[in-house]
Design an enzyme around this catalytic site. Sequence first.
Site, PDB file in Angstrom:
ATOM      1  N   HIS A   1      40.526  10.501  -6.002  1.00  0.00           N
ATOM      2  CA  HIS A   1      40.811   9.334  -5.081  1.00  0.00           C
ATOM      3  C   HIS A   1      41.964   8.879  -5.430  1.00  0.00           C
ATOM      4  O   HIS A   1      42.369   8.891  -6.625  1.00  0.00           O
ATOM      5  CB  HIS A   1      39.478   8.650  -5.163  1.00  0.00           C
ATOM      6  CG  HIS A   1      38.433   8.997  -4.190  1.00  0.00           C
ATOM      7  ND1 HIS A   1      37.309   9.976  -4.862  1.00  0.00           N
ATOM      8  CD2 HIS A   1      37.874   9.066  -2.873  1.00  0.00           C
ATOM      9  CE1 HIS A   1      36.387  10.238  -4.104  1.00  0.00           C
ATOM     10  NE2 HIS A   1      36.687   9.685  -2.701  1.00  0.00           N
TER      11      HIS A   1
ATOM     12  N   LYS B   1      40.697   3.027  -6.169  1.00  0.00           N
ATOM     13  CA  LYS B   1      39.294   3.052  -6.010  1.00  0.00           C
ATOM     14  C   LYS B   1      38.520   2.564  -7.324  1.00  0.00           C
ATOM     15  O   LYS B   1      39.190   2.971  -8.757  1.00  0.00           O
ATOM     16  CB  LYS B   1      38.881   4.529  -5.941  1.00  0.00           C
ATOM     17  CG  LYS B   1      37.190   4.862  -5.702  1.00  0.00           C
ATOM     18  CD  LYS B   1      36.914   6.235  -5.025  1.00  0.00           C
ATOM     19  CE  LYS B   1      35.469   6.180  -5.087  1.00  0.00           C
ATOM     20  NZ  LYS B   1      34.980   5.109  -4.097  1.00  0.00           N
TER      21      LYS B   1
END
Length: 265
Positions: free
Chosen positions: A153, A157
């Site tokens: 990600h 995040k």
Amino acid sequence: MKIAIAGASGRMGRMLIEAVLNDADAQLVGALDRAGSPSLGQDAGAFLGKDTGVKLTDDIDAVFAQADYLIDFTRPEGTLAHVEAALRHDVKLVIGTTGFTAEQKAVLHAAAEKVAIVFAANMSVGVNVTLKLLEFAAKHFSHGYDIEIIEAHHRHKVDAPSGTALMMGEAVAGALGRSLDDCAVYGRHGVTGERDPSTIGFAAVRGGDIVGDHTVLFAGIGERIEITHKSSSRVSYAQGALRAVRFLSARDTGLFDMQDVLGLR
């Protein structure tokens, strides 16, 4: 469908606002942002060059008083505050927030006895179909195959492994008749010894602007099978959230997920 968006100035919030504005059946009636946000007071459609007449605000009760549904992709603490407001105003919830503790999830279960909630770590159709593929694969690769889950990600995040990776792990563990809590291994470092064949390993990558990549690896002797889902845009999450809103229109109470919404159970 009178819809309010939480986390309205964030990446996902903006995608949700755009999806609501482009849906002929939906009406944007509220846009929540965190206290102190520099975006407070701005029009919710400003980033699109549109005047929606809806201003970003941190007044939770004022927003809930206007809405029938709230879509929330924020953080656990904020989501729980929104759950309390939903109970006060009888507003249905679509929750895509990740990183909840077991105790926080219990709050959602209790709230669902009074209002209808769709709670899913990932609302894309592709991911939820992938979960069914993983259940099928796990049953056929239950012996002689090591199972690892690798996710990647963007740098912003804040939780790891991702909620989607955990969903995939739960799907695989469930198909094998195991509890993920008992067999998950989160990261490896130093001298770990040989791999326990009953475990499911997790590895998390963070960098750049990766929207979300997930691979479940079934590694055997002489072959390996990889089932991968890659998100190139958050639009799939936004469209899934609107499907969840439509699903809730016929429900008054209960806790559901995207498997329910998509009829995959």
